[in-house]
Design an enzyme around this catalytic site. Structure first.
Site, PDB file in Angstrom:
ATOM      1  N   ARG A  91      -0.667  -5.148   5.173  1.00 47.42           N
ATOM      2  CA  ARG A  91      -0.012  -4.744   3.933  1.00 47.42           C
ATOM      3  C   ARG A  91       1.282  -3.993   4.225  1.00 47.42           C
ATOM      4  O   ARG A  91       1.377  -3.275   5.225  1.00 47.42           O
ATOM      5  CB  ARG A  91      -0.936  -3.856   3.098  1.00 47.42           C
ATOM      6  CG  ARG A  91      -2.234  -4.513   2.689  1.00 47.42           C
ATOM      7  CD  ARG A  91      -3.166  -3.569   1.954  1.00 47.42           C
ATOM      8  NE  ARG A  91      -3.587  -2.460   2.795  1.00 47.42           N
ATOM      9  CZ  ARG A  91      -4.491  -1.547   2.433  1.00 47.42           C
ATOM     10  NH1 ARG A  91      -5.064  -1.624   1.232  1.00 47.42           N
ATOM     11  NH2 ARG A  91      -4.831  -0.577   3.247  1.00 47.42           N
TER      12      ARG A  91
ATOM     13  N   GLU B  46     -11.822   5.662  -4.343  1.00 48.29           N
ATOM     14  CA  GLU B  46     -12.291   4.276  -4.370  1.00 48.29           C
ATOM     15  C   GLU B  46     -13.051   3.979  -5.660  1.00 48.29           C
ATOM     16  O   GLU B  46     -13.857   4.782  -6.118  1.00 48.29           O
ATOM     17  CB  GLU B  46     -13.210   4.011  -3.173  1.00 48.29           C
ATOM     18  CG  GLU B  46     -12.534   4.174  -1.817  1.00 48.29           C
ATOM     19  CD  GLU B  46     -11.356   3.238  -1.635  1.00 48.29           C
ATOM     20  OE1 GLU B  46     -11.431   2.094  -2.128  1.00 48.29           O
ATOM     21  OE2 GLU B  46     -10.359   3.636  -1.010  1.00 48.29           O
TER      22      GLU B  46
ATOM     23  N   ARG C 298       0.868  -1.185   0.000  1.00 48.69           N
ATOM     24  CA  ARG C 298       0.000   0.000   0.000  1.00 48.69           C
ATOM     25  C   ARG C 298       0.893   1.220   0.000  1.00 48.69           C
ATOM     26  O   ARG C 298       1.758   1.371   0.870  1.00 48.69           O
ATOM     27  CB  ARG C 298      -0.897  -0.018   1.237  1.00 48.69           C
ATOM     28  CG  ARG C 298      -1.714   1.250   1.482  1.00 48.69           C
ATOM     29  CD  ARG C 298      -2.706   1.514   0.368  1.00 48.69           C
ATOM     30  NE  ARG C 298      -3.743   2.456   0.765  1.00 48.69           N
ATOM     31  CZ  ARG C 298      -3.633   3.783   0.741  1.00 48.69           C
ATOM     32  NH1 ARG C 298      -2.486   4.345   0.373  1.00 48.69           N
ATOM     33  NH2 ARG C 298      -4.639   4.545   1.104  1.00 48.69           N
TER      34      ARG C 298
END
Length: 246
Positions: A100, A57, A49
């Site tokens: 992540r 989004e 990330r």
């Protein structure tokens, strides 16, 4: 894009030539999949990330946001294809709550993917401490994008949205301070009597009732109650770079 991960090459960054952040260690990687503008997969199913940014989004109900999200995804794929193999610079806080890896992707000539996305208006600059390595660089890039009114900055409904929160997640909010509660280690700043900015550590800037703010971050549907006051949403901030006094 290849599916394997090369971890044996560690080089000093060349990003300093472009003025984007301090010297960080580079690890050569090959990206196997792009989820969206700010999240990719490298070897062994490891997700990366991008730190310091947030792309819109893909499933947003706002047509402007969803279109920019699609553009950001295409841009990231194209950037990786054009620059492969790329280098991963791992951030100070190397993992997020989803496991992540947090970091920055740069090309062999030092171009930073996060900075490139922000300049195109395809990402917001957002700082989550302690990962502030590129905060100033990303802020400069966003200033250019806002002046050019590209990407997310092309729509007034995105630049200055009313405080009518219908969903949690990343939000860019403008509003007026209506209440301030001081606690031992944090301040709770209330915007339009609707959302609470829980700021920890306590901010050094004066945030007084009546001042207008632009704030960015991830909104939680978590009621805040203190004495006889209740708000339905809370936004936790740990870096004042995400607050702009208007």
């Amino acid at each position: 894009m290849s599916a394997f991960f090369v971890s044996v090459v560690v080089l000093p960054t060349r990003a300093g030539a472009l003025g984007c952040g301090p010297v960080l260690a580079n690890k050569l990687v090959e990206v196997s999949y792009v989820y969206d503008g700010d999240t990719v997969k490298i070897a062994q199913r490891q997700k990366v990330r991008l730190a310091g940014i947030n792309t819109p989004e893909l499933d947003s109900t706002n047509p402007v946001i969803s279109e920019v999200a699609a553009q950001a995804t295409v841009f990231t794929r194209h950037w990786i294809d054009q620059n492969a193999p790329v280098y991963l610079q791992v951030a100070q806080d190397a993992k997020d709550n989803y496991g992540r890896t947090l970091g920055y992707l740069v090309s062999g000539n030092g171009e930073d993917l996060g900075e490139a996305l922000i300049k195109k208006g395809l990402a917001y600059a957002v700082t989550v401490a302690p990962n502030d390595e590129k905060q100033q660089c990303y802020a400069r890039a966003e200033t250019l994008a806002r002046k050019a009114r590209v990407g997310v900055w092309s729509s007034k409904s995105v630049v200055s949205r009313a405080l009518n929160i219908n969903s949690a997640g990343f939000q860019l909010i403008t509003g007026k301070i209506t209440r301030v509660f001081h606690f031992k280690t944090a301040d709770a700043v209330v915007i339009d009597d609707s959302i609470v900015l829980m700021i920890k550590p306590k901010p050094s800037m004066p945030l007084r009732i009546g001042r207008s703010l632009e704030v960015r971050g991830w909104v939680n549907k978590k009621p805040f109650r203190y004495d006889d006051f209740t708000a339905l949403y809370v936004l936790h901030l740990n870096n004042i770079a995400n607050i702009k006094v208007l």
